[in-house]
Design an enzyme around this catalytic site. Structure first.
Site, mmCIF file in Angstrom:
data_model
loop_
_atom_site.group_PDB
_atom_site.id
_atom_site.type_symbol
_atom_site.label_atom_id
_atom_site.label_comp_id
_atom_site.label_asym_id
_atom_site.label_seq_id
_atom_site.Cartn_x
_atom_site.Cartn_y
_atom_site.Cartn_z
ATOM 1 N N CYS A 18 0.826 -1.218 0.000
ATOM 2 C CA CYS A 18 0.000 0.000 0.000
ATOM 3 C C CYS A 18 0.859 1.266 0.000
ATOM 4 C CB CYS A 18 -0.938 -0.014 1.200
ATOM 5 S SG CYS A 18 -0.139 -0.369 2.767
HETATM 6 N N1 LIG Z 1 -4.443 -4.154 4.959
HETATM 7 C C1 LIG Z 1 -3.847 -3.457 4.001
HETATM 8 O O1 LIG Z 1 -4.007 -2.226 3.886
HETATM 9 C C2 LIG Z 1 -2.979 -4.139 3.008
HETATM 10 C C3 LIG Z 1 -2.661 -5.480 3.121
HETATM 11 N N2 LIG Z 1 -1.826 -6.060 2.202
HETATM 12 C C4 LIG Z 1 -1.461 -7.462 2.304
HETATM 13 O O2 LIG Z 1 -2.601 -8.256 1.951
HETATM 14 C C5 LIG Z 1 -2.632 -9.461 2.722
HETATM 15 C C6 LIG Z 1 -3.965 -9.509 3.474
HETATM 16 O O3 LIG Z 1 -4.043 -8.362 4.312
HETATM 17 P P1 LIG Z 1 -5.300 -8.060 5.232
HETATM 18 O O4 LIG Z 1 -6.556 -8.295 4.488
HETATM 19 O O5 LIG Z 1 -5.048 -6.745 5.843
HETATM 20 O O6 LIG Z 1 -5.119 -9.215 6.342
HETATM 21 P P2 LIG Z 1 -6.118 -9.711 7.478
HETATM 22 O O7 LIG Z 1 -5.279 -10.036 8.644
HETATM 23 O O8 LIG Z 1 -7.230 -8.734 7.646
HETATM 24 O O9 LIG Z 1 -6.715 -11.062 6.854
HETATM 25 C C7 LIG Z 1 -5.939 -12.214 6.650
HETATM 26 C C8 LIG Z 1 -6.846 -13.325 6.149
HETATM 27 O O10 LIG Z 1 -6.087 -14.511 5.936
HETATM 28 C C9 LIG Z 1 -6.736 -15.598 6.601
HETATM 29 N N3 LIG Z 1 -5.734 -16.620 6.885
HETATM 30 C C10 LIG Z 1 -4.791 -16.618 7.866
HETATM 31 N N4 LIG Z 1 -4.024 -17.732 7.767
HETATM 32 C C11 LIG Z 1 -4.479 -18.425 6.684
HETATM 33 C C12 LIG Z 1 -4.128 -19.669 6.088
HETATM 34 N N5 LIG Z 1 -3.111 -20.392 6.561
HETATM 35 N N6 LIG Z 1 -4.833 -20.101 5.010
HETATM 36 C C13 LIG Z 1 -5.867 -19.374 4.529
HETATM 37 N N7 LIG Z 1 -6.257 -18.183 5.066
HETATM 38 C C14 LIG Z 1 -5.567 -17.727 6.126
HETATM 39 C C15 LIG Z 1 -7.379 -14.927 7.801
HETATM 40 O O11 LIG Z 1 -8.396 -15.696 8.392
HETATM 41 P P3 LIG Z 1 -8.133 -16.687 9.639
HETATM 42 O O12 LIG Z 1 -6.975 -16.130 10.434
HETATM 43 O O13 LIG Z 1 -9.407 -16.695 10.394
HETATM 44 O O14 LIG Z 1 -7.792 -18.001 9.026
HETATM 45 C C16 LIG Z 1 -7.953 -13.700 7.102
HETATM 46 O O15 LIG Z 1 -9.082 -14.085 6.350
HETATM 47 C C17 LIG Z 1 -1.417 -9.398 3.645
HETATM 48 O O16 LIG Z 1 -0.352 -10.083 3.056
HETATM 49 C C18 LIG Z 1 -1.099 -7.907 3.720
HETATM 50 O O17 LIG Z 1 0.258 -7.684 3.981
HETATM 51 C C19 LIG Z 1 -1.354 -5.374 1.125
HETATM 52 C C20 LIG Z 1 -1.653 -4.055 0.958
HETATM 53 C C21 LIG Z 1 -2.473 -3.324 1.901
HETATM 54 C C1 LIG Z 2 -0.548 0.420 9.162
HETATM 55 C C2 LIG Z 2 0.234 -0.828 8.859
HETATM 56 O O1 LIG Z 2 0.569 -1.592 9.741
HETATM 57 N N1 LIG Z 2 0.537 -1.043 7.590
HETATM 58 C C3 LIG Z 2 1.278 -2.191 7.154
HETATM 59 C C4 LIG Z 2 1.420 -2.163 5.645
HETATM 60 C C5 LIG Z 2 0.479 -3.109 4.968
HETATM 61 C C6 LIG Z 2 0.841 -3.307 3.503
HETATM 62 O O2 LIG Z 2 0.442 -2.794 2.550
HETATM 63 O O3 LIG Z 2 1.775 -3.919 3.192
HETATM 64 P P1 LIG Z 2 2.244 -5.393 2.923
HETATM 65 O O4 LIG Z 2 1.353 -6.039 1.964
HETATM 66 O O5 LIG Z 2 3.612 -5.232 2.439
HETATM 67 O O6 LIG Z 2 2.160 -6.020 4.280
HETATM 68 C C7 LIG Z 2 2.679 -2.251 7.753
HETATM 69 O O7 LIG Z 2 3.299 -1.223 7.958
HETATM 70 O O8 LIG Z 2 3.164 -3.366 7.916
#
Ligand SMILES: NC(=O)C1=CN([C@@H]2O[C@H](COP(=O)(O)OP(=O)(O)OC[C@H]3O[C@@H](n4cnc5c(N)ncnc54)[C@H](OP(=O)(O)O)[C@@H]3O)[C@@H](O)[C@H]2O)C=CC1
Ligand SMILES: CC(=O)N[C@@H](CCC(=O)OP(=O)(O)O)C(=O)O
Length: 336
Positions: free
Chosen positions: A156
């Protein structure tokens, strides 16, 4: 219709993906997975996100990675909204089932195994997939995204920074003797849905973190081709990233050259909006797929500001842009 599955569907980005896949006329959302022993397995996604009630009522299923060879052969598109290690561990098995994989995690973003040991703390066991993966910065890498089976959707903060800096670097306008400085603030949803002390309501207060060691710094450097200083901040609000960047331009760079760099990069790109006479603000981009950009120059100094929704252009809607590019759909399909 492309048979589409989301893994990590109960998380913040997974739920955003479910909304977009559900309204996409060429995608059919068939399954939503969480981890094998998830407390949410068996619940409808809409029981976690009330706004999806009557819209996406599919049940979340626990995924045992050992079942992937049986479960995925008829799946066309897999969206991995999972932690880096989880994506790392299961992507190869999904590719073996001939799925096209869009990974929102950092597991395949930088083709360097040492980088994973240093910044992610795990050994990367798929160097060949690291080489093969295409970085899904949609406005810049569309031609490569259209050809690949593994798309590494950018982080992000990285999207906010690269969208602002890449046109300048491509036009060779940034001074070689100064590092660009990126200060960015993210809403707490950037940390994901799982509870932690650092993201709990009473603890969050505007503050820098990851100073000199956040994993997005080397991700930005790799894809920009120039060194930068990056300082993330956690803000006490739910969603959105505002990034303010200080760039030292090469001596003699004119405002017309800067304008030309941005206009030629984004004039045909509806998601990146170049603002004229106003600075980006979160209110204009949160809950939208847009990234707003504006800049001002004083001599060799340039301030450029970008704003996006971290869960959308910073993650889920950029993944959807990549799907649209990969399969030749209209580039705005299902984004709004
Ligand atoms: N949040 C953000 O702004 C951003 C996030 N990302 C990346 O996107 C990805 C998802 O982020 P985000 O949505 O915030 O994460 P969350 O923590 O909100 O969600 C993670 C999801 O993965 C599931 N999960 C965990 N372990 C497993 C497994 N072994 N198999 C299948 N499902 C699993 C969790 O459910 P449960 O634990 O119940 O199994 C949950 O549904 C991450 O890699 C993050 O770094 C990238 C850009 C921005
Ligand atoms: C506020 C906050 O905690 N933000 C996350 C960035 C999430 C994200 O975009 O990045 P990845 O997919 O590389 O995890 C962090 O700094 O780790």
């Amino acid at each position: 219709m492309l048979n589409t599955v989301i893994i990590g569907a109960s998380g913040y980005t997974g739920a955003e993906l479910a909304k977009m896949v559900n309204r996409h006329p060429q995608l059919s959302l068939s399954r939503l997975y969480v981890s094998k022993n998830s407390v949410d397995a068996g619940k409808p996604l809409s029981s976690l996100y009330g706004e999806l009630s009557g819209i996406v009522d599919l049940e979340l299923e626990g995924l045992d990675p050992q079942d992937i060879p049986q479960l995925f052969p008829n799946v066309d598109v897999v969206l991995l909204a999972t932690a880096h290690e989880v994506s790392h561990d299961i992507a190869a098995a999904l590719l073996d089932c001939a799925c096209i994989v869009f990974d929102l995690s950092g597991a395949f973003r930088v083709p360097n195994t040492d980088f994973y040991q240093q910044f992610y703390g795990f050994e990367h066991r798929y160097p060949e997939l690291l080489e093969e993966a295409v970085y899904g910065l949609a406005e810049h890498n569309a031609a490569q995204v259209a050809q690949t089976r593994l798309i590494a959707v950018p982080g992000c903060y990285t999207t906010a920074a690269l969208t602002a800096l890449k046109p300048l670097a491509n036009a060779n306008l940034i001074s070689d003797s100064h590092k660009s400085v990126i200060n960015a603030t993210s809403g707490v949803s950037g940390a994901g849905r799982k509870a932690s002390m650092g993201s709990s309501f009473c603890e969050v207060s505007l503050q820098p973190y990851g100073v000199f060691n956040h994993r997005h710094q080397p991700e930005i450097v790799h894809h920009l081709g120039q060194d930068v200083i990056f300082t993330p901040h956690l803000g006490s609000y739910k969603r959105g990233i505002l990034a303010t960047m200080n760039v030292v331009l090469k001596a003699g760079t004119t405002p017309e050259q800067v304008q030309q760099a941005y206009v030629s990069a984004y004039q045909d790109q509806p998601i990146v909006r170049l603002l004229d006479g106003a600075w980006p603000k979160l209110q204009s981009v949160v809950n939208t797929p847009f990234l707003d950009l504006a800049w001002q120059q004083q001599g060799q100094d340039l301030i450029v500001v970008s704003a996006e929704d971290n869960l959308l252009k910073g993650a889920a809607s950029q993944a959807m842009q990549c799907i649209n590019i990969r399969f030749g759909f209209d580039m705005m399909e299902s984004l709004l």
